[in-house]
Design a protein around this motif. Structure first.
Motif, PDB file in Angstrom:
ATOM      1  N   LEU A 166       7.612 -10.928  -4.616  1.00  0.00           N
ATOM      2  CA  LEU A 166       9.041 -11.124  -4.840  1.00  0.00           C
ATOM      3  C   LEU A 166       9.879 -10.044  -4.157  1.00  0.00           C
ATOM      4  CD1 LEU A 166       8.948 -12.162  -8.584  1.00  0.00           C
ATOM      5  CD2 LEU A 166       9.547 -13.623  -6.646  1.00  0.00           C
ATOM      6  N   VAL A 167       9.427  -8.805  -4.229  1.00  0.00           N
ATOM      7  CA  VAL A 167      10.172  -7.711  -3.606  1.00  0.00           C
ATOM      8  C   VAL A 167      10.129  -7.847  -2.087  1.00  0.00           C
ATOM      9  CG1 VAL A 167      10.241  -5.205  -3.290  1.00  0.00           C
ATOM     10  CG2 VAL A 167       9.895  -6.159  -5.556  1.00  0.00           C
ATOM     11  N   ALA A 168       8.980  -8.248  -1.546  1.00  0.00           N
ATOM     12  CA  ALA A 168       8.870  -8.461  -0.097  1.00  0.00           C
ATOM     13  C   ALA A 168       9.822  -9.579   0.342  1.00  0.00           C
ATOM     14  CB  ALA A 168       7.437  -8.793   0.279  1.00  0.00           C
ATOM     15  N   LYS A 169       9.895 -10.607  -0.463  1.00  0.00           N
ATOM     16  CA  LYS A 169      10.794 -11.732  -0.186  1.00  0.00           C
ATOM     17  C   LYS A 169      12.247 -11.249  -0.170  1.00  0.00           C
ATOM     18  CE  LYS A 169      11.329 -16.421  -1.988  1.00  0.00           C
ATOM     19  NZ  LYS A 169      10.938 -17.288  -3.109  1.00  0.00           N
ATOM     20  N   ALA A 170      12.615 -10.426  -1.126  1.00  0.00           N
ATOM     21  CA  ALA A 170      13.981  -9.906  -1.199  1.00  0.00           C
ATOM     22  C   ALA A 170      14.269  -8.967  -0.025  1.00  0.00           C
ATOM     23  CB  ALA A 170      14.198  -9.179  -2.513  1.00  0.00           C
ATOM     24  N   ALA A 171      13.248  -8.238   0.420  1.00  0.00           N
ATOM     25  CA  ALA A 171      13.439  -7.263   1.499  1.00  0.00           C
ATOM     26  C   ALA A 171      13.725  -7.940   2.837  1.00  0.00           C
ATOM     27  CB  ALA A 171      12.209  -6.374   1.619  1.00  0.00           C
ATOM     28  N   LYS A 172      13.345  -9.195   2.962  1.00  0.00           N
ATOM     29  CA  LYS A 172      13.601  -9.907   4.219  1.00  0.00           C
ATOM     30  C   LYS A 172      15.080 -10.162   4.424  1.00  0.00           C
ATOM     31  CE  LYS A 172       9.096 -11.965   4.732  1.00  0.00           C
ATOM     32  NZ  LYS A 172       8.301 -13.182   4.814  1.00  0.00           N
ATOM     33  N   GLY A 173      15.877  -9.961   3.364  1.00  0.00           N
ATOM     34  CA  GLY A 173      17.335 -10.044   3.487  1.00  0.00           C
ATOM     35  C   GLY A 173      17.834 -11.435   3.844  1.00  0.00           C
ATOM     36  N   ARG A 174      17.501 -12.396   3.032  1.00  0.00           N
ATOM     37  CA  ARG A 174      17.929 -13.771   3.302  1.00  0.00           C
ATOM     38  C   ARG A 174      19.294 -14.066   2.689  1.00  0.00           C
ATOM     39  NH1 ARG A 174      12.211 -16.577   2.005  1.00  0.00           N
ATOM     40  NH2 ARG A 174      11.149 -15.870   3.872  1.00  0.00           N
ATOM     41  N   GLY A 175      20.106 -13.069   2.530  1.00  0.00           N
ATOM     42  CA  GLY A 175      21.447 -13.286   1.995  1.00  0.00           C
ATOM     43  C   GLY A 175      21.520 -12.976   0.512  1.00  0.00           C
ATOM     44  N   GLU A 176      22.742 -12.892   0.018  1.00  0.00           N
ATOM     45  CA  GLU A 176      22.984 -12.518  -1.367  1.00  0.00           C
ATOM     46  C   GLU A 176      22.459 -13.561  -2.344  1.00  0.00           C
ATOM     47  OE1 GLU A 176      26.799 -11.192  -3.952  1.00  0.00           O
ATOM     48  OE2 GLU A 176      26.650 -10.465  -1.895  1.00  0.00           O
ATOM     49  N   ASP A 230      -0.498  -5.769 -15.253  1.00  0.00           N
ATOM     50  CA  ASP A 230      -1.847  -6.087 -14.788  1.00  0.00           C
ATOM     51  C   ASP A 230      -1.797  -6.455 -13.301  1.00  0.00           C
ATOM     52  OD1 ASP A 230      -1.213  -8.828 -14.477  1.00  0.00           O
ATOM     53  OD2 ASP A 230      -1.858  -9.289 -16.509  1.00  0.00           O
ATOM     54  N   GLU A 231      -2.942  -6.636 -12.704  1.00  0.00           N
ATOM     55  CA  GLU A 231      -3.042  -6.841 -11.257  1.00  0.00           C
ATOM     56  C   GLU A 231      -2.278  -8.084 -10.781  1.00  0.00           C
ATOM     57  OE1 GLU A 231      -3.946  -5.573  -7.549  1.00  0.00           O
ATOM     58  OE2 GLU A 231      -4.355  -4.516  -9.413  1.00  0.00           O
ATOM     59  N   GLU A 232      -2.395  -9.179 -11.504  1.00  0.00           N
ATOM     60  CA  GLU A 232      -1.701 -10.415 -11.109  1.00  0.00           C
ATOM     61  C   GLU A 232      -0.181 -10.242 -11.157  1.00  0.00           C
ATOM     62  OE1 GLU A 232      -2.855 -13.256  -9.745  1.00  0.00           O
ATOM     63  OE2 GLU A 232      -4.726 -12.123  -9.643  1.00  0.00           O
ATOM     64  N   GLU A 233       0.307  -9.583 -12.200  1.00  0.00           N
ATOM     65  CA  GLU A 233       1.753  -9.357 -12.313  1.00  0.00           C
ATOM     66  C   GLU A 233       2.252  -8.468 -11.180  1.00  0.00           C
ATOM     67  OE1 GLU A 233       2.524  -9.584 -17.118  1.00  0.00           O
ATOM     68  OE2 GLU A 233       1.542  -7.798 -16.296  1.00  0.00           O
ATOM     69  N   LEU A 234       1.465  -7.456 -10.820  1.00  0.00           N
ATOM     70  CA  LEU A 234       1.857  -6.566  -9.719  1.00  0.00           C
ATOM     71  C   LEU A 234       1.865  -7.309  -8.388  1.00  0.00           C
ATOM     72  CD1 LEU A 234       0.100  -3.198 -10.612  1.00  0.00           C
ATOM     73  CD2 LEU A 234       2.546  -3.630 -10.479  1.00  0.00           C
ATOM     74  N   LYS A 235       0.884  -8.187  -8.175  1.00  0.00           N
ATOM     75  CA  LYS A 235       0.856  -8.975  -6.931  1.00  0.00           C
ATOM     76  C   LYS A 235       2.094  -9.866  -6.837  1.00  0.00           C
ATOM     77  CE  LYS A 235      -4.116  -9.161  -6.186  1.00  0.00           C
ATOM     78  NZ  LYS A 235      -5.302 -10.020  -6.199  1.00  0.00           N
ATOM     79  N   ARG A 236       2.425 -10.524  -7.926  1.00  0.00           N
ATOM     80  CA  ARG A 236       3.597 -11.407  -7.944  1.00  0.00           C
ATOM     81  C   ARG A 236       4.870 -10.600  -7.705  1.00  0.00           C
ATOM     82  NH1 ARG A 236       6.373 -15.494  -6.696  1.00  0.00           N
ATOM     83  NH2 ARG A 236       7.756 -16.336  -8.254  1.00  0.00           N
ATOM     84  N   LEU A 237       4.981  -9.455  -8.325  1.00  0.00           N
ATOM     85  CA  LEU A 237       6.138  -8.587  -8.140  1.00  0.00           C
ATOM     86  C   LEU A 237       6.236  -8.139  -6.687  1.00  0.00           C
ATOM     87  CD1 LEU A 237       8.500  -7.033  -9.380  1.00  0.00           C
ATOM     88  CD2 LEU A 237       6.899  -5.215  -9.927  1.00  0.00           C
ATOM     89  N   ASP A 238       5.118  -7.771  -6.091  1.00  0.00           N
ATOM     90  CA  ASP A 238       5.089  -7.356  -4.695  1.00  0.00           C
ATOM     91  C   ASP A 238       5.587  -8.476  -3.784  1.00  0.00           C
ATOM     92  OD1 ASP A 238       4.518  -5.490  -2.616  1.00  0.00           O
ATOM     93  OD2 ASP A 238       2.650  -6.568  -2.207  1.00  0.00           O
TER      94      ASP A 238
END
Length: 152
Positions: A109-119, A99-107
């Motif tokens: 989280l993925v954006a956060k991971a893409a910033k590359g803050r380490g392993e 659903d829309e809320e789950e997709l927003k949260r996933l987006d």
């Protein structure tokens, strides 16, 4: 019949997207506008363009939606294949059913991971993904409940 409409929709969407078709449509509007003084800008003169554009728009919505839906499904299948054959998180398969809320949260989280803050951060985000993205069994249940029952 489905295949006939699919081929028709593909051909029409390819045809409608060509620059020459835009030029033809623009030419038709210019001719219509130029004929305004001849018809004294009557209601009939206005009705011609309104009716024509409404009918074309109404029909094109269905044709283009069909072509776009098939393209989207094909892209989704290709992405799923890439996920399955890579080291990517298999939980991403089927996320289009969230659903829309789950997709927003996933987006987020993925954006956060893409910033590359380490392993360490990437591992934490991966754990967060498991909380957001349902397991395959849950997605199958959602899909099954979303599909209308076949009538006999």
């Amino acid at each position: 019949m489905k295949h006939l409409f699919a081929r028709f929709a593909t051909k029409i969407s390819e045809w409608a997207g060509k620059p020459v078709i835009f030029i033809l449509a623009l030419t038709a509007v210019i001719i219509w506008a130029a004929l305004g003084p001849v018809f004294d800008y009557s209601e009939t003169w206005q009705l011609v363009i309104n009716t024509g554009t409404t009918i074309i728009t109404f029909l094109m919505v269905f044709v283009l939606q069909n072509a776009q839906t098939r393209d989207t499904r094909a892209i989704q299948a290709k992405l799923n294949e890439i996920i399955l054959t890579s080291h990517a998180e298999n939980r991403f398969i089927g996320i289009e059913n969230l659903d829309e809320e789950e997709l927003k949260r996933l987006d987020e989280l993925v954006a956060k991971a893409a910033k590359g803050r380490g392993e360490t951060e990437a591992c934490r985000v991966s754990e967060d993904l498991k909380a957001v993205v349902p397991k395959k069994e849950e997605l199958r249940k959602r899909r099954a409940s979303a599909k209308p029952a076949k009538q006999k």
